[in-house]
Design a protein around this motif. Structure first.
Motif, PDB file in Angstrom:
ATOM      1  N   LEU A   1       0.839  -1.201   0.000  1.00  6.33           N
ATOM      2  CA  LEU A   1       0.000   0.000   0.000  1.00  6.33           C
ATOM      3  C   LEU A   1       0.873   1.250   0.000  1.00  6.33           C
ATOM      4  O   LEU A   1       0.654   2.185  -0.785  1.00  6.33           O
ATOM      5  N   LYS A   2       1.879   1.278   0.862  1.00  8.07           N
ATOM      6  CA  LYS A   2       2.779   2.432   0.921  1.00  8.07           C
ATOM      7  C   LYS A   2       3.565   2.605  -0.367  1.00  8.07           C
ATOM      8  O   LYS A   2       3.904   3.726  -0.751  1.00  8.07           O
ATOM      9  N   ASP A   3       3.855   1.492  -1.039  1.00 11.89           N
ATOM     10  CA  ASP A   3       4.598   1.555  -2.298  1.00 11.89           C
ATOM     11  C   ASP A   3       3.710   1.908  -3.490  1.00 11.89           C
ATOM     12  O   ASP A   3       4.191   2.013  -4.623  1.00 11.89           O
ATOM     13  N   GLY A   4       2.396   2.063  -3.246  1.00  9.28           N
ATOM     14  CA  GLY A   4       1.482   2.437  -4.317  1.00  9.28           C
ATOM     15  C   GLY A   4       1.059   1.294  -5.213  1.00  9.28           C
ATOM     16  O   GLY A   4       0.484   1.517  -6.286  1.00  9.28           O
ATOM     17  N   MET A   5       1.299   0.061  -4.771  1.00  9.31           N
ATOM     18  CA  MET A   5       0.951  -1.098  -5.598  1.00  9.31           C
ATOM     19  C   MET A   5      -0.500  -1.537  -5.407  1.00  9.31           C
ATOM     20  O   MET A   5      -1.042  -2.277  -6.227  1.00  9.31           O
ATOM     21  N   VAL A   6      -1.115  -1.144  -4.298  1.00  7.27           N
ATOM     22  CA  VAL A   6      -2.538  -1.403  -4.071  1.00  7.27           C
ATOM     23  C   VAL A   6      -3.192  -0.120  -3.588  1.00  7.27           C
ATOM     24  O   VAL A   6      -2.526   0.812  -3.127  1.00  7.27           O
ATOM     25  N   ASP A   7      -4.513  -0.073  -3.697  1.00  9.46           N
ATOM     26  CA  ASP A   7      -5.263   1.113  -3.303  1.00  9.46           C
ATOM     27  C   ASP A   7      -5.762   1.046  -1.867  1.00  9.46           C
ATOM     28  O   ASP A   7      -6.063   2.086  -1.267  1.00  9.46           O
ATOM     29  N   LEU A   8      -5.857  -0.161  -1.335  1.00 11.78           N
ATOM     30  CA  LEU A   8      -6.486  -0.328  -0.029  1.00 11.78           C
ATOM     31  C   LEU A   8      -5.996  -1.631   0.591  1.00 11.78           C
ATOM     32  O   LEU A   8      -5.769  -2.608  -0.124  1.00 11.78           O
ATOM     33  N   ALA A   9      -5.837  -1.639   1.913  1.00 12.06           N
ATOM     34  CA  ALA A   9      -5.394  -2.849   2.609  1.00 12.06           C
ATOM     35  C   ALA A   9      -6.305  -3.115   3.798  1.00 12.06           C
ATOM     36  O   ALA A   9      -6.709  -2.187   4.506  1.00 12.06           O
ATOM     37  N   ILE A  10      -6.627  -4.390   4.021  1.00 12.82           N
ATOM     38  CA  ILE A  10      -7.400  -4.815   5.188  1.00 12.82           C
ATOM     39  C   ILE A  10      -6.497  -5.745   5.983  1.00 12.82           C
ATOM     40  O   ILE A  10      -6.160  -6.839   5.516  1.00 12.82           O
ATOM     41  N   VAL A  11      -6.101  -5.303   7.175  1.00 11.17           N
ATOM     42  CA  VAL A  11      -5.001  -5.957   7.896  1.00 11.17           C
ATOM     43  C   VAL A  11      -5.253  -5.956   9.403  1.00 11.17           C
ATOM     44  O   VAL A  11      -6.180  -5.314   9.900  1.00 11.17           O
ATOM     45  N   MET A  12      -4.380  -6.659  10.124  1.00  9.92           N
ATOM     46  CA  MET A  12      -4.324  -6.516  11.573  1.00  9.92           C
ATOM     47  C   MET A  12      -3.741  -5.161  11.911  1.00  9.92           C
ATOM     48  O   MET A  12      -2.786  -4.715  11.277  1.00  9.92           O
ATOM     49  N   TYR A  13      -4.304  -4.531  12.911  1.00 15.32           N
ATOM     50  CA  TYR A  13      -3.827  -3.194  13.285  1.00 15.32           C
ATOM     51  C   TYR A  13      -2.395  -3.242  13.795  1.00 15.32           C
ATOM     52  O   TYR A  13      -2.030  -4.091  14.610  1.00 15.32           O
ATOM     53  N   ASN A  14      -1.589  -2.332  13.293  1.00 17.52           N
ATOM     54  CA  ASN A  14      -0.208  -2.190  13.728  1.00 17.52           C
ATOM     55  C   ASN A  14       0.126  -0.707  13.737  1.00 17.52           C
ATOM     56  O   ASN A  14       0.303  -0.087  12.678  1.00 17.52           O
ATOM     57  N   HIS A  15       0.177  -0.121  14.931  1.00 22.93           N
ATOM     58  CA  HIS A  15       0.394   1.323  15.048  1.00 22.93           C
ATOM     59  C   HIS A  15       1.686   1.745  14.368  1.00 22.93           C
ATOM     60  O   HIS A  15       1.757   2.806  13.742  1.00 22.93           O
ATOM     61  N   ARG A  16       2.698   0.918  14.454  1.00 24.37           N
ATOM     62  CA  ARG A  16       4.007   1.294  13.897  1.00 24.37           C
ATOM     63  C   ARG A  16       3.962   1.417  12.376  1.00 24.37           C
ATOM     64  O   ARG A  16       4.707   2.202  11.791  1.00 24.37           O
ATOM     65  N   LEU A  17       3.099   0.645  11.736  1.00 24.16           N
ATOM     66  CA  LEU A  17       3.055   0.640  10.270  1.00 24.16           C
ATOM     67  C   LEU A  17       1.955   1.528   9.701  1.00 24.16           C
ATOM     68  O   LEU A  17       1.878   1.704   8.485  1.00 24.16           O
ATOM     69  N   THR A  18       1.089   2.067  10.543  1.00 24.03           N
ATOM     70  CA  THR A  18      -0.008   2.908  10.049  1.00 24.03           C
ATOM     71  C   THR A  18       0.036   4.311  10.624  1.00 24.03           C
ATOM     72  O   THR A  18      -0.900   5.078  10.453  1.00 24.03           O
ATOM     73  N   ASN A  19       1.124   4.647  11.304  1.00 24.59           N
ATOM     74  CA  ASN A  19       1.252   5.952  11.948  1.00 24.59           C
ATOM     75  C   ASN A  19       1.794   6.971  10.951  1.00 24.59           C
ATOM     76  O   ASN A  19       2.967   7.336  10.956  1.00 24.59           O
ATOM     77  N   SER A  20       0.916   7.421  10.060  1.00 25.95           N
ATOM     78  CA  SER A  20       1.293   8.387   9.039  1.00 25.95           C
ATOM     79  C   SER A  20       0.121   9.320   8.788  1.00 25.95           C
ATOM     80  O   SER A  20      -1.030   8.888   8.740  1.00 25.95           O
ATOM     81  N   ASN A  21       0.418  10.616   8.608  1.00 23.15           N
ATOM     82  CA  ASN A  21      -0.645  11.605   8.444  1.00 23.15           C
ATOM     83  C   ASN A  21      -1.466  11.405   7.178  1.00 23.15           C
ATOM     84  O   ASN A  21      -2.624  11.810   7.116  1.00 23.15           O
ATOM     85  N   ASP A  22      -0.861  10.803   6.163  1.00 29.79           N
ATOM     86  CA  ASP A  22      -1.595  10.641   4.914  1.00 29.79           C
ATOM     87  C   ASP A  22      -2.442   9.375   4.884  1.00 29.79           C
ATOM     88  O   ASP A  22      -3.169   9.143   3.922  1.00 29.79           O
ATOM     89  N   MET A  23      -2.370   8.560   5.935  1.00 31.70           N
ATOM     90  CA  MET A  23      -3.141   7.317   5.960  1.00 31.70           C
ATOM     91  C   MET A  23      -4.458   7.482   6.713  1.00 31.70           C
ATOM     92  O   MET A  23      -4.528   8.192   7.715  1.00 31.70           O
ATOM     93  N   VAL A  24      -5.472   6.799   6.213  1.00 27.21           N
ATOM     94  CA  VAL A  24      -6.773   6.741   6.870  1.00 27.21           C
ATOM     95  C   VAL A  24      -6.955   5.308   7.379  1.00 27.21           C
ATOM     96  O   VAL A  24      -6.879   4.356   6.602  1.00 27.21           O
ATOM     97  N   VAL A  25      -7.175   5.176   8.688  1.00 27.99           N
ATOM     98  CA  VAL A  25      -7.294   3.859   9.321  1.00 27.99           C
ATOM     99  C   VAL A  25      -8.678   3.742   9.944  1.00 27.99           C
ATOM    100  O   VAL A  25      -9.053   4.561  10.788  1.00 27.99           O
ATOM    101  N   ASP A  26      -9.424   2.745   9.531  1.00 28.75           N
ATOM    102  CA  ASP A  26     -10.780   2.546  10.039  1.00 28.75           C
ATOM    103  C   ASP A  26     -10.882   1.160  10.675  1.00 28.75           C
ATOM    104  O   ASP A  26     -10.595   0.150  10.022  1.00 28.75           O
ATOM    105  N   VAL A  27     -11.263   1.108  11.939  1.00 31.31           N
ATOM    106  CA  VAL A  27     -11.413  -0.173  12.635  1.00 31.31           C
ATOM    107  C   VAL A  27     -12.676  -0.869  12.130  1.00 31.31           C
ATOM    108  O   VAL A  27     -13.770  -0.321  12.189  1.00 31.31           O
TER     109      VAL A  27
END
Length: 321
Positions: free
Chosen positions: A135-161
């Motif tokens: 997702l970060k590399d722009g190869m996919v548009d959306l990811a459904i994953v286990m929550y990981n604060h270290r990998l989703t802590n970015s201002n440009d990301m939208v995280v929905d539980v």
């Protein structure tokens, strides 16, 4: 150099007249003259002979194919962006953990394809860490994953539980741990474990849970599909810590047994007759949907995002409740 200058230059070339170029562009003649003059000043050579007809100089002839190529590229870019804003993108790529792909996405995928038949939908089952990386590399548009604060802590990301689900133990029906209603971690640590492969959030979570309790994880085998876990566990003394969504089919398999964990500090051996085991809180994992803010402005991505929110909130919990 500005695109308006190039457009003015090409309009003069095509009409052989500054006046007619101005009419075509719906601006004043002085505006066209000024744009061409500024372009000539930047290039350093005159582009037209100023006679009764605007004829190209040698520099103008050399510059003409480049101006056409730049303007055509600009027009192509505008058309592509306009199509993107209108939802006419060629494909939508999604990366999701296997349990979501197997149990919760099929209905979403069918509905999306009906709404956007012209968009090629591509779904790949990946571990959480890998899914977030692509997702970060722009190869996919959306990811459904286990929550990981270290990998989703970015201002440009939208995280929905999307949901939370318990982690439970899968074993063969005749396994010694089947005697427990809730299994103490000290007892669980005695047996070899089947774990998810590296790059899956579940592997990291289980390793952390054992480490927090000062216990050693006996990781005997790494797998990444629910069928493989079931096949190995039912054969012997190996057990697996798995999320409830992966265990849905296992609950209807007479050769397999699912047990919960005592998630608080181990209070010693508690057998099935000990009702206090049920009072301990569950070990849970959080599943989230992640994309970037700019992608949510694209209609098909936004539609898929909202569709997942609606479908999973309505269907997930009853699956294991």
């Amino acid at each position: 150099m500005r695109i308006e200058q190039l457009q003015a230059f090409l309009a003069v070339v095509e009409t052989n007249s500054f006046q007619q170029a101005a009419q075509r562009l719906q601006v004043t003649q002085s505006t066209v003259s000024r744009q061409v003059q500024n372009l000539e000043a930047e290039i350093g050579l005159p582009l037209f002979h100023r006679t009764t007809q605007a004829k190209l100089t040698i520099a103008g002839e050399a510059f003409l194919p480049h101006a056409r190529r730049i303007c055509q590229g600009w027009q192509n870019a505008l058309e592509e962006i306009t199509a993107l804003k209108a939802g006419k993108q060629p494909e939508l790529c999604v990366a999701a953990i296997p349990s979501v792909c197997s149990y919760y996405l099929p209905k979403v995928l069918q509905q999306f394809c009906r709404a956007y038949p012209e968009v090629q939908l591509r779904v790949t089952a990946l571990g959480s860490d890998r899914a977030l990386k692509v997702l970060k590399d722009g190869m996919v548009d959306l990811a459904i994953v286990m929550y990981n604060h270290r990998l989703t802590n970015s201002n440009d990301m939208v995280v929905d539980v999307l949901y939370e689900e318990p982690i439970e133990v899968l074993m063969a029906t005749n396994h010694p741990l089947a005697a427990y209603e809730k299994i103490p971690w000290t007892e669980l640590a005695r047996y070899p474990q089947v774990v998810f492969k590296d790059g899956y959030g579940m592997q990291r979570m289980i390793q952390e849970q054992f480490a927090q309790r000062g216990l050693t994880l006996k990781a005997a085998l790494e797998l990444n599909t629910p069928d493989a876990f079931r096949g190995v566990v039912r054969q012997g003394d190996m057990v697996a810590l798995l999320p409830a969504s992966v265990l849905i089919d296992c609950r209807h398999d007479a050769s397999l047994t699912v047990r919960g964990l005592i998630n608080h500090a181990d209070n010693g051996i508690e057998r099935a007759s000990d009702s206090s085991a049920s009072e301990h809180s569950l070990l849970m994992r959080k599943v989230v949907m992640v994309t970037t803010r700019d992608r949510l402005q694209i209609p098909p991505i936004r539609y898929f995002y909202e569709l997942v929110q609606q479908q999973l909130s309505a269907s997930v919990m009853p699956a294991w409740a």
